[in-house]
Write a protein that holds these residues in place. Structure first.
Motif, PDB file in Angstrom:
ATOM      1  N   ALA A 165      25.120  -0.611   7.630  1.00 11.73           N
ATOM      2  CA  ALA A 165      23.909  -0.640   6.985  1.00 11.73           C
ATOM      3  C   ALA A 165      22.834  -1.175   7.897  1.00 11.73           C
ATOM      4  N   ASP A 166      21.475  -0.789   7.569  1.00 14.67           N
ATOM      5  CA  ASP A 166      20.421  -1.597   8.243  1.00 14.67           C
ATOM      6  C   ASP A 166      20.252  -1.255   9.770  1.00 14.67           C
ATOM      7  N   ALA A 167      20.663   0.049   9.854  1.00 10.39           N
ATOM      8  CA  ALA A 167      20.633   0.288  11.293  1.00 10.39           C
ATOM      9  C   ALA A 167      20.289   1.898  11.385  1.00 10.39           C
ATOM     10  N   GLY A 168      19.786   2.327  12.722  1.00  8.89           N
ATOM     11  CA  GLY A 168      19.444   3.542  12.810  1.00  8.89           C
ATOM     12  C   GLY A 168      18.024   3.832  13.010  1.00  8.89           C
ATOM     13  N   ASP A 169      17.503   5.189  13.143  1.00 13.84           N
ATOM     14  CA  ASP A 169      16.207   5.207  13.341  1.00 13.84           C
ATOM     15  C   ASP A 169      15.349   5.497  12.040  1.00 13.84           C
ATOM     16  N   PHE A 170      16.115   5.330  10.718  1.00 13.14           N
ATOM     17  CA  PHE A 170      15.088   5.161   9.786  1.00 13.14           C
ATOM     18  C   PHE A 170      15.289   3.991   8.881  1.00 13.14           C
ATOM     19  N   GLY A 171      15.466   2.886   9.403  1.00 16.11           N
ATOM     20  CA  GLY A 171      15.600   1.568   8.738  1.00 16.11           C
ATOM     21  C   GLY A 171      14.255   0.807   8.819  1.00 16.11           C
ATOM     22  N   PRO A 172      14.149  -0.166   8.190  1.00 17.61           N
ATOM     23  CA  PRO A 172      15.211  -0.944   7.475  1.00 17.61           C
ATOM     24  C   PRO A 172      15.679  -0.348   6.077  1.00 17.61           C
ATOM     25  N   GLY A 173      16.874  -0.390   5.721  1.00 17.65           N
ATOM     26  CA  GLY A 173      17.309   0.345   4.538  1.00 17.65           C
ATOM     27  C   GLY A 173      18.055   1.624   4.742  1.00 17.65           C
ATOM     28  N   GLY A 174      18.325   1.896   6.002  1.00 18.71           N
ATOM     29  CA  GLY A 174      18.975   3.152   6.397  1.00 18.71           C
ATOM     30  C   GLY A 174      20.273   2.927   6.924  1.00 18.71           C
ATOM     31  N   TYR A 175      21.237   3.744   7.112  1.00 21.56           N
ATOM     32  CA  TYR A 175      22.493   3.786   7.664  1.00 21.56           C
ATOM     33  C   TYR A 175      22.578   4.631   8.969  1.00 21.56           C
ATOM     34  N   TYR A 176      23.391   3.950   9.777  1.00 19.30           N
ATOM     35  CA  TYR A 176      23.691   4.643  11.016  1.00 19.30           C
ATOM     36  C   TYR A 176      25.149   4.866  11.283  1.00 19.30           C
ATOM     37  N   CYS A 177      25.807   6.020  11.554  1.00 18.87           N
ATOM     38  CA  CYS A 177      27.239   6.131  11.897  1.00 18.87           C
ATOM     39  C   CYS A 177      27.674   5.938  13.538  1.00 18.87           C
ATOM     40  N   PRO A 178      28.148   5.017  13.792  1.00 22.62           N
ATOM     41  CA  PRO A 178      28.444   4.771  15.424  1.00 22.62           C
ATOM     42  C   PRO A 178      29.218   5.726  15.923  1.00 22.62           C
ATOM     43  N   CYS A 179      30.012   6.510  15.284  1.00 24.81           N
ATOM     44  CA  CYS A 179      30.924   7.515  15.721  1.00 24.81           C
ATOM     45  C   CYS A 179      30.255   8.520  16.440  1.00 24.81           C
ATOM     46  N   HIS A 180      29.468   9.316  15.734  1.00 23.53           N
ATOM     47  CA  HIS A 180      28.744  10.420  16.458  1.00 23.53           C
ATOM     48  C   HIS A 180      27.342  10.520  16.307  1.00 23.53           C
ATOM     49  N   GLY A 181      26.759   9.321  15.901  1.00 25.21           N
ATOM     50  CA  GLY A 181      25.244   9.377  15.862  1.00 25.21           C
ATOM     51  C   GLY A 181      24.498   9.810  15.002  1.00 25.21           C
ATOM     52  N   SER A 182      25.013   9.874  13.497  1.00 26.67           N
ATOM     53  CA  SER A 182      24.362  10.391  12.375  1.00 26.67           C
ATOM     54  C   SER A 182      23.340   9.308  11.815  1.00 26.67           C
ATOM     55  N   HIS A 183      22.230   9.676  11.384  1.00 21.28           N
ATOM     56  CA  HIS A 183      21.048   8.710  10.637  1.00 21.28           C
ATOM     57  C   HIS A 183      21.015   9.029   9.395  1.00 21.28           C
ATOM     58  N   PHE A 184      20.789   8.010   8.633  1.00 17.63           N
ATOM     59  CA  PHE A 184      20.584   8.286   7.134  1.00 17.63           C
ATOM     60  C   PHE A 184      19.374   7.211   6.667  1.00 17.63           C
TER      61      PHE A 184
END
Length: 215
Positions: A165-184
Protein backbone atom coordinates in the motif's frame (compact mmCIF):
# COMPACT_ATOMS: atom_id res chain seq x y z
CA UNK A 1 -38.22 -124.95 -32.16
CA UNK A 2 -41.91 -124.57 -31.61
CA UNK A 3 -41.30 -123.05 -28.17
CA UNK A 4 -38.89 -120.49 -29.59
CA UNK A 5 -41.39 -119.47 -32.25
CA UNK A 6 -44.13 -119.02 -29.66
CA UNK A 7 -41.84 -116.89 -27.45
CA UNK A 8 -40.88 -114.62 -30.32
CA UNK A 9 -44.52 -114.21 -31.26
CA UNK A 10 -45.42 -113.18 -27.72
CA UNK A 11 -42.47 -110.71 -27.62
CA UNK A 12 -43.59 -108.99 -30.79
CA UNK A 13 -47.13 -108.73 -29.48
CA UNK A 14 -45.84 -106.77 -26.42
CA UNK A 15 -44.19 -104.03 -28.54
CA UNK A 16 -46.41 -100.92 -28.71
CA UNK A 17 -46.33 -98.61 -31.68
CA UNK A 18 -48.20 -95.64 -30.11
CA UNK A 19 -48.45 -94.16 -26.58
CA UNK A 20 -51.96 -92.82 -26.67
CA UNK A 21 -52.48 -93.14 -22.93
CA UNK A 22 -49.76 -90.61 -21.95
CA UNK A 23 -51.08 -87.18 -20.95
CA UNK A 24 -49.05 -84.16 -22.08
CA UNK A 25 -48.35 -81.74 -19.17
CA UNK A 26 -50.20 -78.41 -19.27
CA UNK A 27 -48.18 -75.43 -17.95
CA UNK A 28 -50.73 -72.74 -18.80
CA UNK A 29 -51.43 -72.10 -15.13
CA UNK A 30 -47.75 -71.24 -14.64
CA UNK A 31 -47.34 -69.21 -17.81
CA UNK A 32 -50.40 -67.06 -17.19
CA UNK A 33 -49.93 -66.72 -13.47
CA UNK A 34 -51.43 -68.58 -10.56
CA UNK A 35 -54.03 -65.86 -10.08
CA UNK A 36 -55.30 -66.05 -13.65
CA UNK A 37 -57.69 -68.54 -15.13
CA UNK A 38 -55.93 -71.21 -17.18
CA UNK A 39 -58.46 -70.82 -19.94
CA UNK A 40 -57.97 -67.05 -20.22
CA UNK A 41 -56.18 -65.75 -23.27
CA UNK A 42 -52.94 -63.76 -22.87
CA UNK A 43 -54.51 -60.69 -24.46
CA UNK A 44 -57.28 -60.69 -21.86
CA UNK A 45 -54.80 -60.61 -18.95
CA UNK A 46 -52.41 -58.12 -20.59
CA UNK A 47 -53.57 -55.08 -18.58
CA UNK A 48 -53.24 -56.78 -15.21
CA UNK A 49 -49.83 -58.15 -16.10
CA UNK A 50 -48.63 -54.73 -17.23
CA UNK A 51 -49.95 -53.17 -14.01
CA UNK A 52 -47.98 -55.68 -11.98
CA UNK A 53 -44.82 -54.97 -14.00
CA UNK A 54 -45.27 -51.23 -13.62
CA UNK A 55 -45.68 -51.59 -9.87
CA UNK A 56 -42.51 -53.65 -9.59
CA UNK A 57 -40.51 -51.19 -11.70
CA UNK A 58 -41.96 -48.18 -9.86
CA UNK A 59 -41.16 -49.65 -6.46
CA UNK A 60 -37.61 -50.49 -7.52
CA UNK A 61 -37.10 -46.99 -8.95
CA UNK A 62 -38.44 -45.36 -5.76
CA UNK A 63 -36.14 -47.41 -3.55
CA UNK A 64 -33.21 -46.61 -5.84
CA UNK A 65 -33.94 -42.87 -5.77
CA UNK A 66 -34.17 -42.83 -1.98
CA UNK A 67 -30.85 -44.63 -1.80
CA UNK A 68 -29.29 -42.20 -4.26
CA UNK A 69 -30.66 -39.24 -2.30
CA UNK A 70 -29.11 -40.61 0.89
CA UNK A 71 -25.72 -41.02 -0.77
CA UNK A 72 -25.81 -37.55 -2.33
CA UNK A 73 -26.82 -35.97 0.99
CA UNK A 74 -23.99 -37.75 2.77
CA UNK A 75 -21.50 -36.69 0.09
CA UNK A 76 -22.61 -33.04 0.14
CA UNK A 77 -22.47 -32.98 3.94
CA UNK A 78 -18.95 -34.35 3.76
CA UNK A 79 -17.85 -31.60 1.34
CA UNK A 80 -19.66 -28.73 3.06
CA UNK A 81 -17.68 -26.21 5.03
CA UNK A 82 -17.29 -26.71 8.74
CA UNK A 83 -18.73 -24.35 11.32
CA UNK A 84 -15.44 -22.54 11.92
CA UNK A 85 -15.01 -21.92 8.18
CA UNK A 86 -18.57 -20.62 7.84
CA UNK A 87 -17.95 -18.27 10.73
CA UNK A 88 -15.14 -16.65 8.72
CA UNK A 89 -17.22 -16.30 5.56
CA UNK A 90 -18.21 -12.80 6.69
CA UNK A 91 -16.28 -10.17 8.55
CA UNK A 92 -17.61 -7.04 10.24
CA UNK A 93 -15.35 -4.02 10.35
CA UNK A 94 -15.66 -0.76 12.24
CA UNK A 95 -14.64 1.90 9.73
CA UNK A 96 -13.92 4.30 12.55
CA UNK A 97 -10.76 2.26 13.18
CA UNK A 98 -9.39 3.13 9.71
CA UNK A 99 -7.66 6.55 9.79
CA UNK A 100 -8.25 8.93 6.91
CA UNK A 101 -5.59 8.63 4.24
CA UNK A 102 -4.46 5.21 5.45
CA UNK A 103 -4.93 1.62 4.28
CA UNK A 104 -5.55 -1.05 6.92
CA UNK A 105 -5.19 -4.77 6.21
CA UNK A 106 -7.61 -7.38 7.58
CA UNK A 107 -7.72 -11.13 7.08
CA UNK A 108 -10.79 -12.52 5.32
CA UNK A 109 -11.19 -16.10 4.06
CA UNK A 110 -7.46 -16.59 4.33
CA UNK A 111 -6.69 -13.58 2.14
CA UNK A 112 -5.58 -10.03 2.92
CA UNK A 113 -8.34 -7.45 2.72
CA UNK A 114 -7.36 -3.83 2.08
CA UNK A 115 -9.62 -1.11 3.50
CA UNK A 116 -8.55 2.39 2.55
CA UNK A 117 -10.04 5.57 4.00
CA UNK A 118 -9.50 7.94 1.09
CA UNK A 119 -8.96 11.67 1.32
CA UNK A 120 -10.77 14.17 -0.88
CA UNK A 121 -7.61 14.59 -2.97
CA UNK A 122 -7.33 10.83 -3.55
CA UNK A 123 -10.98 10.64 -4.58
CA UNK A 124 -10.59 13.51 -7.02
CA UNK A 125 -7.41 12.02 -8.51
CA UNK A 126 -9.06 8.62 -9.02
CA UNK A 127 -12.12 10.13 -10.69
CA UNK A 128 -10.06 12.32 -13.00
CA UNK A 129 -8.57 9.31 -14.81
CA UNK A 130 -10.16 8.68 -18.26
CA UNK A 131 -11.82 5.28 -18.08
CA UNK A 132 -11.05 4.55 -21.73
CA UNK A 133 -7.31 4.69 -21.04
CA UNK A 134 -7.43 1.85 -18.52
CA UNK A 135 -6.45 -1.75 -19.24
CA UNK A 136 -9.42 -3.02 -17.25
CA UNK A 137 -11.90 -0.14 -17.68
CA UNK A 138 -13.90 0.64 -14.54
CA UNK A 139 -14.89 4.02 -13.18
CA UNK A 140 -14.16 5.00 -9.60
CA UNK A 141 -17.90 5.19 -8.92
CA UNK A 142 -18.28 1.54 -9.93
CA UNK A 143 -15.52 0.41 -7.61
CA UNK A 144 -16.37 2.51 -4.56
CA UNK A 145 -19.97 2.52 -3.33
CA UNK A 146 -18.91 4.87 -0.58
CA UNK A 147 -16.43 7.35 -2.13
CA UNK A 148 -14.52 7.64 1.13
CA UNK A 149 -13.65 3.93 1.34
CA UNK A 150 -11.99 1.50 -1.03
CA UNK A 151 -12.51 -2.22 -0.28
CA UNK A 152 -10.37 -4.69 -2.26
CA UNK A 153 -8.77 -8.10 -1.87
CA UNK A 154 -5.03 -7.62 -1.51
CA UNK A 155 -3.96 -10.22 -4.06
CA UNK A 156 -2.33 -9.22 -7.33
CA UNK A 157 -4.23 -10.48 -10.37
CA UNK A 158 -1.00 -11.47 -12.09
CA UNK A 159 0.45 -14.31 -10.00
CA UNK A 160 -1.15 -13.81 -6.60
CA UNK A 161 1.45 -11.74 -4.75
CA UNK A 162 0.44 -9.21 -2.10
CA UNK A 163 0.80 -5.58 -3.22
CA UNK A 164 2.28 -2.87 -1.00
CA UNK A 165 0.00 0.00 0.00
CA UNK A 166 0.97 3.63 -0.66
CA UNK A 167 3.66 2.63 -3.14
CA UNK A 168 4.21 2.65 -6.89
CA UNK A 169 3.93 5.26 -9.59
CA UNK A 170 0.31 6.17 -8.86
CA UNK A 171 0.39 7.12 -5.21
CA UNK A 172 -0.20 8.26 -2.63
CA UNK A 173 -3.18 5.98 -2.30
CA UNK A 174 -1.95 3.47 -4.87
CA UNK A 175 -0.55 -0.05 -4.60
CA UNK A 176 2.59 -1.68 -5.94
CA UNK A 177 3.26 -5.40 -6.43
CA UNK A 178 6.94 -6.10 -5.68
CA UNK A 179 7.00 -9.50 -7.40
CA UNK A 180 6.67 -8.39 -11.02
CA UNK A 181 6.19 -4.63 -10.88
CA UNK A 182 2.44 -4.10 -11.32
CA UNK A 183 1.16 -0.64 -10.33
CA UNK A 184 -2.39 0.17 -9.18
CA UNK A 185 -3.94 3.60 -8.65
CA UNK A 186 -6.09 4.98 -5.83
CA UNK A 187 -9.07 2.90 -6.99
CA UNK A 188 -6.90 -0.26 -7.14
CA UNK A 189 -7.06 -0.28 -10.94
CA UNK A 190 -4.08 -1.67 -12.82
CA UNK A 191 -2.16 1.10 -14.55
CA UNK A 192 1.22 -0.46 -15.28
CA UNK A 193 2.96 -3.84 -15.26
CA UNK A 194 1.89 -7.40 -16.18
CA UNK A 195 -1.28 -7.62 -14.07
CA UNK A 196 -4.21 -8.14 -16.48
CA UNK A 197 -7.05 -7.02 -14.20
CA UNK A 198 -7.82 -4.63 -11.37
CA UNK A 199 -7.69 -5.80 -7.77
CA UNK A 200 -10.85 -7.72 -6.94
CA UNK A 201 -13.64 -6.02 -5.02
CA UNK A 202 -15.42 -8.44 -2.68
CA UNK A 203 -19.12 -8.34 -1.95
CA UNK A 204 -19.64 -5.87 0.90
CA UNK A 205 -22.39 -3.88 2.57
CA UNK A 206 -22.28 -0.67 4.57
CA UNK A 207 -24.23 -0.72 7.83
CA UNK A 208 -24.98 2.63 9.41
CA UNK A 209 -22.29 5.27 9.42
CA UNK A 210 -19.28 3.22 10.51
CA UNK A 211 -20.22 -0.42 9.91
CA UNK A 212 -18.97 -2.59 7.03
CA UNK A 213 -19.78 -6.25 6.42
CA UNK A 214 -17.65 -8.07 3.86
CA UNK A 215 -18.93 -11.37 2.47
Amino acid sequence: MLNIAISNQMLFRQIRTAHTDIKVPDFDHIRRGSLQCADMKSTESEDSRKTCSYMIVGTAATVGLYGLKSEVTRYVSYLSASADVLALSKIEINLADVPEGKSVTFKWRGKPLFIRHRTAEQIAAARAVPVGSLRDPMSDEERCRNPSFLVVIGVCTHLGCIPIADAGDFGPGGYYCPCHGSHFDGAARVRKGPAPLNLVIPEHTYVGETGLIVG
